[in-house]
Design an enzyme around this catalytic site. Structure first.
Site, PDB file in Angstrom:
ATOM      1  CD  GLU A  33      -3.004  -0.990   0.160  1.00 26.16           C
ATOM      2  OE1 GLU A  33      -2.853  -0.140  -0.747  1.00 26.16           O
ATOM      3  OE2 GLU A  33      -3.984  -1.757   0.207  1.00 26.16           O
TER       4      GLU A  33
ATOM      5  CE1 TYR B  12     -17.131  14.986  21.536  1.00 19.86           C
ATOM      6  CE2 TYR B  12     -19.384  14.515  22.220  1.00 19.86           C
ATOM      7  CZ  TYR B  12     -18.026  14.553  22.505  1.00 19.86           C
ATOM      8  OH  TYR B  12     -17.565  14.172  23.734  1.00 19.86           O
TER       9      TYR B  12
ATOM     10  CG  HIS C  68      -9.050  -1.777   1.335  1.00 24.73           C
ATOM     11  ND1 HIS C  68      -8.259  -1.494   0.241  1.00 24.73           N
ATOM     12  CD2 HIS C  68      -8.190  -2.142   2.312  1.00 24.73           C
ATOM     13  CE1 HIS C  68      -6.986  -1.697   0.553  1.00 24.73           C
ATOM     14  NE2 HIS C  68      -6.927  -2.097   1.812  1.00 24.73           N
TER      15      HIS C  68
ATOM     16  CE1 TYR D  33     -11.141  16.280  25.970  1.00 22.04           C
ATOM     17  CE2 TYR D  33      -9.330  15.164  24.848  1.00 22.04           C
ATOM     18  CZ  TYR D  33     -10.315  15.183  25.813  1.00 22.04           C
ATOM     19  OH  TYR D  33     -10.461  14.106  26.645  1.00 22.04           O
TER      20      TYR D  33
ATOM     21  CG  HIS E 223      -4.317   0.804   5.224  1.00 25.25           C
ATOM     22  ND1 HIS E 223      -5.671   0.918   5.036  1.00 25.25           N
ATOM     23  CD2 HIS E 223      -3.937  -0.333   4.562  1.00 25.25           C
ATOM     24  CE1 HIS E 223      -6.102  -0.092   4.285  1.00 25.25           C
ATOM     25  NE2 HIS E 223      -5.065  -0.867   3.995  1.00 25.25           N
TER      26      HIS E 223
ATOM     27  CG  HIS F  37      -7.528  -4.615   6.236  1.00 26.98           C
ATOM     28  ND1 HIS F  37      -6.993  -5.728   5.618  1.00 26.98           N
ATOM     29  CD2 HIS F  37      -7.107  -3.554   5.509  1.00 26.98           C
ATOM     30  CE1 HIS F  37      -6.278  -5.358   4.568  1.00 26.98           C
ATOM     31  NE2 HIS F  37      -6.330  -4.036   4.480  1.00 26.98           N
TER      32      HIS F  37
END
Length: 223
Positions: A84, A123, A164, A219, A102, A104
């Site tokens: 990837e 939110y 994916h 925050y 990334h 799955h």
């Protein structure tokens, strides 16, 4: 480059690699990936350190360090980078991101098969810049998938990938990972709420999301 400068750069790469491996292992421990699926990267200057292809994360040590330039030329290590890589490099070339995760993840992947955008059920979508979109499907590891992903990322720091998984970026690996975990959690919430018979989940308005996003930017503890 002086020896001192080279030494400092080398140490930064070594420390960042440790963080990449730790983050990759965390995706497995937290159930966001299975086996060697998913991948993690971080940028150090013009070098992108990325998990190698097909190697279990518990077997990654200092000797497995894998680095490429922004045009994909491998300059560190002998292991083949993740398949990837085109997605990771596309993010770094198009944004100011310093880290990409990334996965799955189960619930996010399920949602990616149902909608074109995750409905705003919470939110925390504000940390991604708004409700995450779903990138159109393309074969993994292709430039076509990377292009679809960039389209879905417009104005966002994370998206779903059709059939994916997820792709999220951040200023640090910790931030990218936290955003990934929050995205998976929001997908789980929406699936749970939408599965209740004869009930429709309430959704936040764009104004409510904007207000939450503005508050989330302040925050935590001050720097």
């Amino acid at each position: 480059m002086t020896h001192a400068t080279a030494g400092t750069a080398g140490e930064a790469l070594r420390q960042t690699w440790i963080e990449v491996v730790d983050t990759a292992r965390r995706t497995t421990a937290d159930g966001l990936v299975v086996g060697t699926s998913g991948n993690v990267s971080a940028r150090v200057g013009d070098i992108v350190l990325v998990t190698p292809s097909g190697i279990p994360y518990d077997r990654l040590g200092p000797e497995a360090i894998t680095g490429v330039t922004l045009d994909g030329r491998q300059v560190i290590g002998d292991l083949v980078p993740t398949s990837e890589l085109p997605m990771h490099l596309a993010v770094y070339r198009a944004t100011g991101a310093a880290a990409v995760v990334h996965t799955h993840a189960v619930h996010a992947t399920a949602v990616s098969t149902l909608v074109d955008e995750l409905p705003p059920v919470h939110y925390m979508a504000g940390i991604l810049g708004g409700p995450p979109r779903v990138a159109e499907y393309a074969l993994y590891g292709t430039g076509e998938l990377a292009a679809h992903m960039l389209h879905a990322l417009r104005g966002r720091t994370g998206c779903l990938l059709r059939n994916h998984g997820t792709l999220v970026h951040g200023d640090t690996l910790a931030q990218a990972y936290d955003r990934t975990a929050q995205l998976e959690w929001m997908c789980r919430v929406w699936l749970a709420a939408s599965a209740v018979p004869d009930r429709t989940p309430s959704l936040l308005t764009p104004a409510q999301l904007d207000a939450a996003a503005a508050k989330l930017r302040g925050y935590g503890q001050p720097d």
